[in-house]
Design a protein around this motif. Structure first.
Motif, PDB file in Angstrom:
ATOM      1  N   ALA A  23      42.145  41.456  47.833  1.00  0.00           N
ATOM      2  CA  ALA A  23      42.451  42.189  46.153  1.00  0.00           C
ATOM      3  C   ALA A  23      41.236  41.810  45.344  1.00  0.00           C
ATOM      4  O   ALA A  23      40.693  42.387  44.572  1.00  0.00           O
ATOM      5  CB  ALA A  23      43.845  42.060  45.911  1.00  0.00           C
ATOM      6  N   PRO A  24      41.075  40.146  45.136  1.00  0.00           N
ATOM      7  CA  PRO A  24      40.082  39.678  44.339  1.00  0.00           C
ATOM      8  C   PRO A  24      38.847  40.132  44.826  1.00  0.00           C
ATOM      9  O   PRO A  24      37.899  40.409  43.711  1.00  0.00           O
ATOM     10  CB  PRO A  24      40.249  38.248  44.439  1.00  0.00           C
ATOM     11  CG  PRO A  24      41.683  38.190  44.953  1.00  0.00           C
ATOM     12  CD  PRO A  24      41.779  39.204  45.830  1.00  0.00           C
ATOM     13  N   ALA A  25      38.506  40.378  46.225  1.00  0.00           N
ATOM     14  CA  ALA A  25      37.094  40.815  46.226  1.00  0.00           C
ATOM     15  C   ALA A  25      36.911  42.486  45.820  1.00  0.00           C
ATOM     16  O   ALA A  25      35.881  42.570  45.252  1.00  0.00           O
ATOM     17  CB  ALA A  25      36.746  41.062  47.814  1.00  0.00           C
ATOM     18  N   VAL A  26      37.956  43.153  45.814  1.00  0.00           N
ATOM     19  CA  VAL A  26      37.675  44.332  45.162  1.00  0.00           C
ATOM     20  C   VAL A  26      37.711  44.460  43.699  1.00  0.00           C
ATOM     21  O   VAL A  26      36.895  45.231  43.366  1.00  0.00           O
ATOM     22  CB  VAL A  26      39.201  45.377  45.713  1.00  0.00           C
ATOM     23  CG1 VAL A  26      38.986  46.735  44.915  1.00  0.00           C
ATOM     24  CG2 VAL A  26      39.299  45.474  47.036  1.00  0.00           C
ATOM     25  N   GLU A  27      38.206  43.702  43.175  1.00  0.00           N
ATOM     26  CA  GLU A  27      38.231  43.277  41.580  1.00  0.00           C
ATOM     27  C   GLU A  27      36.905  42.984  41.301  1.00  0.00           C
ATOM     28  O   GLU A  27      36.460  43.232  40.252  1.00  0.00           O
ATOM     29  CB  GLU A  27      39.336  42.402  41.072  1.00  0.00           C
ATOM     30  CG  GLU A  27      40.715  42.935  41.257  1.00  0.00           C
ATOM     31  CD  GLU A  27      41.596  41.758  40.717  1.00  0.00           C
ATOM     32  OE1 GLU A  27      41.264  40.615  40.498  1.00  0.00           O
ATOM     33  OE2 GLU A  27      42.925  42.117  40.982  1.00  0.00           O
ATOM     34  N   MET A  28      36.236  42.017  42.247  1.00  0.00           N
ATOM     35  CA  MET A  28      34.836  41.482  41.963  1.00  0.00           C
ATOM     36  C   MET A  28      33.776  42.713  42.154  1.00  0.00           C
ATOM     37  O   MET A  28      33.169  42.882  41.294  1.00  0.00           O
ATOM     38  CB  MET A  28      34.415  40.357  42.921  1.00  0.00           C
ATOM     39  CG  MET A  28      33.285  39.784  42.807  1.00  0.00           C
ATOM     40  SD  MET A  28      32.839  38.673  43.964  1.00  0.00           S
ATOM     41  CE  MET A  28      34.357  37.401  43.862  1.00  0.00           C
TER      42      MET A  28
END
Length: 554
Positions: free
Chosen positions: A265-270
């Motif tokens: 999920a943080p990669a998508v947010e990134m």
């Protein structure tokens, strides 16, 4: 485009396209590479964190099982008389089970599998246990942790057994542990990801502890039978990441399922953040490029207009030059005629003075003087247009200014402009080029006359200052607007419809070439003052007190 001129429309589009390309291509390329690299690094670091998480769970469970074997080993050291006597064993084991909540029960067996004593939460089941796998392994290897089993009571549990060596006989000590205790150890409080599904399978691929999402104890799993391997294996299957590792204390495989959506999920947010940064950066770049292209094309349009104005001035100057070439010949003819009149008047005074009346003699004298003065004025005027070699001589600045005022006297009289003088006594001469200096001062005086226009005053001050001579030319005209003060020394800048925009720039360049300085001293609604400084020696160029950049003075 502020000036929507078709002349520069195509250029505006080209400049806009070039600037946008030069800005967006590196932005998208570098941003894309950085985004891909950052996401790749994040995924790598995330997988490393998952490995550490699975390792932490393995370590907790291994330590729990190894500690249980050690505790049973301490029980095995208790004297056989206590362990084999049911009454005495009950008294000892009840306290032991109460202090150790992981124990469901505690049983003592001889090496033949006969149960000698039992204490626990369930009723005692007599019988021979020599056929149980955990019993055989404990008897042969000294300790054993069994797979999950139902046992006589049909309740899922594991058995932990150790062989104790007593003085009289060897005994097998066994404790049962339910699945809840095992499940609690697989999910320590310090875990990295709370969304993980953790379960245990044996070497045959059967669930020992099933995952919360489904599966039955001792039922088949998707992992299947596996040989023992070292470390942690990672497998990606659809939307999940599976980490598997063998326990050291028991023949089980610890498996941890992670949901990709939660893990990455943080990669998508990134990526979304990078996209927003790209959009915002692109918007700012477009705004900047539009403003830059507009400013560049506007300046080009302004320059084109100034060049057009300069072309008109050059054509006018060409016309004036041609006219002056014709006028010079006419003026020389007039000078010759005035010379003839002067000679004739002098001849009349010499030869006919006795025969003429006094009034006639006075008229002849005035004719002679007027012709002489007219010839001198015309000669001075023509000397301005003569091509003279630059020559450094001693120059009396006061004399130069007076000569210029004499030439401009008629203009001053017609406009009703009064000239006020203030000259310091014993003003030194300066070494300079009189022709160039006269041209520069002439530009300043003409500007002052145009600023005053009519019914005004021009003040001229000459004084000695710092090994040189300073001159101030002030007028009581309307002054210079604040928006135009920084541009007055720019070539071709003018606010007059018939101006060339070269008067002040040429004057400053000439005076600087002669080692001096020209600044705008002050300008208000009550008038403008320019200050000129020239060194006495052309080779010396001292700094004038108070002389700073014209922009700063205004």
């Amino acid at each position: 485009m502020k000036n929507d001129d078709p002349h520069f429309r195509t250029l505006w589009y080209r400049v806009l396209a070039a600037l946008l390309g030069a800005a967006f291509i590196p932005l998208v390329t570098i941003g894309g590479i950085f985004s891909i690299y950052a996401v790749s690094i994040f995924k790598t670091r995330t997988l490393e964190m998952l490995v550490r998480d699975a390792t932490l769970r393995q370590w907790h469970l291994d330590r729990f099982l190894q500690d249980r074997i050690l505790e049973l080993g301490w029980v095995a050291r208790v004297p056989s008389a206590i362990l084999t006597d049911q009454e005495r064993f009950d008294a000892y084991a009840r306290d032991l089970i109460r202090e150790r909540p992981w124990m469901n029960d505690l049983a003592i067996f001889d090496l033949d599998g006969n149960q000698l004593a039992y204490t626990g939460h369930y009723a005692r089941q007599t019988g021979n246990y020599s056929g149980r796998e955990w019993f055989r392994k404990a008897r042969d290897a000294g300790s054993c942790i069994s797979d999950m089993e139902l046992g006589n009571r049909q309740l899922p549990h594991i058995s932990i057994a150790v062989r104790g060596q007593g003085r009289l006989q060897d005994l097998i000590i066994r404790a049962s542990v339910d699945s809840k205790q095992i499940h609690r150890q697989m999910n320590p409080e310090q875990k990295a990801f709370f969304s993980a599904n953790v379960f245990l399978v044996n070497q045959n691929g059967r669930y020992q502890i099933p995952p919360p999402s489904g599966g039955q104890i001792m039922g088949p799993s998707d992992i299947g039978a596996q040989d023992r391997f070292d470390g942690i294996q990672t497998r990606t299957d659809g939307d999940t990441i599976l980490m598997t590792t063998w326990l050291q204390a028991a023949p089980w495989i610890l498996a941890v399922h992670y949901e990709k959506d939660a893990v990455y999920a943080p990669a998508v947010e990134m990526r979304l953040l990078s996209l927003w940064a790209l959009l915002i950066g692109g918007f700012l770049i477009v705004c900047f490029v539009l403003l830059t292209a507009d400013a560049l094309v506007s300046r080009l349009e302004a320059t084109r207009q100034r060049i057009g104005h300069l072309n008109r001035q050059l054509r006018r100057s060409s016309f004036m030059t041609s006219a002056m070439e014709l006028g010079t010949g006419l003026l020389r003819e007039i000078i010759d005629r005035l010379s003839s009149i002067t000679v004739a008047a002098q001849w009349l005074e010499t030869h006919l003075a006795d025969n003429l009346t006094p009034p006639v003699n006075e008229d002849i004298r005035q004719i002679s003087e007027s012709a002489t003065v007219g010839r001198e004025r015309l000669n001075q005027f023509l000397s301005i247009f003569d091509q003279q070699t630059s020559m450094i001589t001693a120059v009396n600045l006061e004399s130069v200014v007076k000569t210029l005022l004499t030439w401009l006297q008629q203009e001053l009289t017609l406009r009703c402009i009064r000239v006020e003088w203030e000259v310091e006594n014993d003003l030194p001469e300066i070494r300079s080029d009189e022709v160039k200096l006269r041209h520069a001062i002439q530009n300043l005086l003409i500007n002052a006359i145009h600023a005053v226009n009519q019914h005004g005053v021009i003040q001229i001050t000459l004084s000695r200052e710092n090994k040189g001579v300073a001159m101030t030319i002030a007028d009581n005209g309307p002054g210079i607007p604040e928006a135009e003060r920084e541009k007055i020394f720019e070539p071709l800048y003018t606010t007059k419809s018939d101006g060339t925009g070269l008067g002040l720039p040429v004057a400053r360049d000439v005076i600087q070439a002669l080692g001096g300085s020209l600044i705008l001293l002050q300008t208000t609604s009550a008038g403008t003052a320019f200050r000129l400084f020239l060194p006495c020696d052309l080779g010396a160029s001292p700094v004038v007190a108070g002389a700073t950049d014209a922009n700063a003075e205004t």
